[in-house]
Each structure stands twice: as C-alpha cells, then as structure tokens.
Design an enzyme around this catalytic site. Structure first.
Site, mmCIF file in Angstrom:
data_model
loop_
_atom_site.group_PDB
_atom_site.id
_atom_site.type_symbol
_atom_site.label_atom_id
_atom_site.label_comp_id
_atom_site.label_asym_id
_atom_site.label_seq_id
_atom_site.Cartn_x
_atom_site.Cartn_y
_atom_site.Cartn_z
ATOM 1 N N GLY A 392 0.803 -1.211 0.054
ATOM 2 C CA GLY A 392 0.028 -0.086 -0.177
ATOM 3 C C GLY A 392 0.892 1.238 0.009
ATOM 4 N N ARG A 394 2.075 3.220 2.397
ATOM 5 C CA ARG A 394 3.191 3.272 3.332
ATOM 6 C C ARG A 394 4.136 2.494 2.704
ATOM 7 N NH1 ARG A 394 6.059 1.276 7.498
ATOM 8 N NH2 ARG A 394 6.754 2.833 9.195
ATOM 9 N N CYS A 395 3.945 1.176 2.136
ATOM 10 C CA CYS A 395 5.052 0.386 1.478
ATOM 11 C C CYS A 395 5.706 1.067 0.522
ATOM 12 C CB CYS A 395 4.412 -0.926 0.863
ATOM 13 S SG CYS A 395 3.585 -1.996 2.187
ATOM 14 N N MET A 396 5.181 2.028 -0.430
ATOM 15 C CA MET A 396 5.547 2.620 -1.412
ATOM 16 C C MET A 396 6.346 3.999 -1.131
ATOM 17 S SD MET A 396 2.645 2.428 -4.549
ATOM 18 C CE MET A 396 1.724 3.584 -3.783
#
Length: 405
Positions: A392, A394-396
């Site tokens: 999502g 935050r992961c990116m």
C-alpha cells in the site's frame, strides 16, 4: 544550519521529503512462470501503474512534500568512474553471475549506457536477447538455457519502504529475507556511502548482517519509541541487534516494542496490519488481535532487557506513548468479509502526511469510511495496478524528513 539529510522522529510528523521509485521496466519483465520466484501474485500493467504512481507523487507535492526518486539518488552517487565500476561489478556478482568472460560482457553492456539509464536497466533486469554475443559459455548455460534472463528483474523496488529505514537521524540498511530482494539494498549502500547529501548518515544496521530485517516492520512511534514487527521477514536476533544501537545514548531512543505477528504472506510486515494515523489513532487488521504478543526492549547499564507485556494493545500503547486514550481503527470496519478483502489490498497500510491526514487506496472504501468516521482525513489514490504488487501507500514510501509534532 540547513535541514538534515535524515530526520524521522515519528510516523505522523508533517512530511517534508520522501523517497519513491516510479515503476519501470522491471514490471515488463514479470512472467507468470516466475512470479513466485519474484514475490509477485499478479502482473501489473506498467502504463497504468505509472499513471497511478504519478498521481500519488502529485498529491504529495500538492501537500508541500519534496519527492526524490531512487534512480536519481543512485545515479548521483556514481559520479566517480571508479565507484561506478565497483558498483557494476558488485551488482553483477550479487545477481549470481559467474565467469570472467560473462561478467565482463555484462559489465560492458551496462557501462556503455549513461549512468541514469544504466541504473534503470539494472533495476529492470537483463534479458539474454539484450546482450550482444550472449551464448552458451559454460555448463550452467547449457543446463539452464530455457531461462530467458541473464539477470532477474527487481520488481519490488517500488516498495521503497523495505530495503532501508530512516530512524531518527540515521538509517538501517537491511539484509532482506529473500534472495530475490537482496540486490535492492545495494542501491541504498551506495547512496549512504557516496551520495554528496547522504554519505555521512549514521548507519545502525548493515546489509551484511546474519539475520534479516525489513523496513515494513519498522515504525517510529515517537522520539522515544520504535515499534518493530517479528514477522515472516524480520527475525528476533536482528531486532535485538538493532535495539542495542537505537537505545544507545548516541542515538537516544528509550524503548523498542517488538510485535510478534502471524508468519504468513497476508501479514507480511507489521505495517500491513498496523499503522499510525494520528497521535492517538492507529489502523489495525482485526486478525492480529487474538494472535499478538508484545515485548518491550530497554537498555539498562549497557545490557538489553526484555519484558513481555500482557495488557491489551490499547493499554500498551497508552502506557508507552504516554497517551490518555487510544483508538484502534479496524480494517474493514470489523466485518470478517470486508476485512479479508481489503486486507488483501492493504487497507491497513496507510501513509500519514501529518497528524490525522493519511493517504490510502481508493479501492478500500469500507476502511476509508471507518477512518473518516474516526475523524481522519483520508486522501485517496487510484490503485487498480499498483495494488497488484501487494503493498500500500506506506509500502511505497520511505520518508527522509518529517517535521516535529
């Protein structure tokens, strides 16, 4: 004095600078036969994934955030020809290529490109058809002749959260859990060794360490407290070693909270099931509440102490973050069906721009509505293709500088 290169004292302080990677040719090198090897469940359509990523970047810029790109930082770290040659050699070795002739052929292929294009090509992977004169040079080639790549693509790169983490005024450069992702941290190694802006940044964990740790498991909850997930990809020994550095007087954190979460792909990292969205508000996947064990790591007289907490998650967070109350916002609103569906598309993986203002995927409409009902401003981005990578907002993102709360 100017703004520091790295300054992360919380998950929610006003975002000033963030590192991203715009998806590139690495997604065009995904094949159904090798998706499991490359940790993908589907093949995103690159054109639309780039459009969605560009919309994400534009939203960040509209909120006053400086966006820097991974490819640019790596290229800016390779201005010295000797460093560039060393980087190419090390990259090829870590990709598993053996043999002097083969190594020299591939190195020349990359060095013939401009530095920026070279870095992009390394990220994309290298097809056999792209290398002039490539043929059967040794026994390995004969035995593996059907495999179409000289060098595997690195499709997980647009999840910049994982290869390293910014903590306080330093960074951790990670040993990734899977071989597929280990080359990613080589890019970080050269940025924090050679980039003119970042080369003096303290490094708290080294990519050559024995145990794996990944950035999706690291959350800076406050200037005193860091949370780290004991997950499928972050091992307990790594947490202990990192805790000793973070809790030292030189760095200055006082506690590390180690969350023991289920060890499976649906709960890949701590930030896939738990993120901070305001001073006293957190998103969580309801599936972790019955499984969660939590340990408090502190440093006393130079020795690490570990205490298991047996309180509810709300009470633990209240105690260690000095809060009067805590609100846990459940992914899917508590519905088993909605939670499972939206967890698959990272409904709990929100990214905070400032206290109470987050970025989320538009497709997770149930969770987004629940956050809004709790008083959170939700800014949505399109995600039909980006979400296929199982990560999502935050992961990116890897925040490099946040303001104080």
């Amino acid at each position: 004095m100017g703004q520091p290169a790295i300054d992360i004292k919380s998950e929610i302080g006003p975002l000033k600078r963030v590192l991203l990677h715009r998806p590139g040719g690495e997604l065009e090198n995904l094949m159904p036969e090798y998706m499991e090897r490359l940790l993908f469940d589907d093949i995103p359509y690159l054109k639309i994934a780039q459009q969605e990523h560009d919309a994400f970047c534009q939203l960040l810029r509209e909120h006053g955030v400086e966006v820097v790109y991974l490819t640019d930082l790596v290229a800016e770290s390779l201005t010295d020809p000797k460093v560039k040659q060393q980087f190419v050699t090390e990259y090829i070795r870590e990709a598993g290529v053996r043999g002097e002739k083969r190594t020299a052929m591939i190195a020349q292929h990359f060095l013939d490109l401009s530095t920026h294009n070279m870095v992009s090509a390394m990220m994309a992977g290298l097809r056999k058809a792209q290398v002039h004169g490539y043929g059967r040079k040794n026994l390995t080639d004969y035995l593996g002749d059907d495999y179409p790549f000289v060098l595997d693509p690195i499709p997980n790169l647009y999840f910049t959260r994982d290869p390293f983490a910014a903590i306080g005024n330093g960074v951790t450069i990670h040993r990734m859990h899977t071989v597929t992702r280990r080359r990613e941290t080589l890019f970080a190694q050269y940025i924090f060794t050679h980039h003119p802006q970042y080369k003096n940044t303290p490094v708290y964990y080294d990519r050559e360490a024995e145990s794996s740790i990944e950035g999706g498991d690291i959350l800076v909850l406050s200037p005193q407290v860091v949370a780290i997930g004991i997950s499928q990809r972050t091992q307990p020994w790594a947490i202990e070693q990192l805790a000793k550095r973070l809790l030292s007087p030189q760095v200055g954190f006082s506690k590390v909270l180690a969350f023991d979460i289920p060890k499976n792909r649906a709960f890949m990292h701590l930030d896939t099931v738990f993120t901070m969205v305001d001073v006293d508000k957190f998103t969580m996947h309801p599936g972790i509440s019955s499984h969660l064990r939590l340990f408090v790591l502190e440093l006393e007289d130079g020795h690490l102490t570990i205490t298991e907490e047996e309180e509810s998650l709300e009470n633990i967070l209240k105690e260690h973050l000095n809060l009067d109350s805590v609100t846990l916002i459940k992914c899917g609103g508590g519905s088993v069906i909605d939670a499972a569906r939206e967890q698959w598309n990272d409904g709990s993986n929100t990214f905070c721009l400032s206290p109470g203002r987050v970025v989320a995927y538009s497709r997770n409409h149930v969770t987004n509505r629940v956050m809004e009902d709790a008083g959170i401003e939700v800014l949505t981005i399109p995600s039909s293709e980006l979400s296929r990578g199982r990560g999502g907002p935050r992961c990116m993102t890897m925040p490099l500088v946040r303001g104080s709360i």
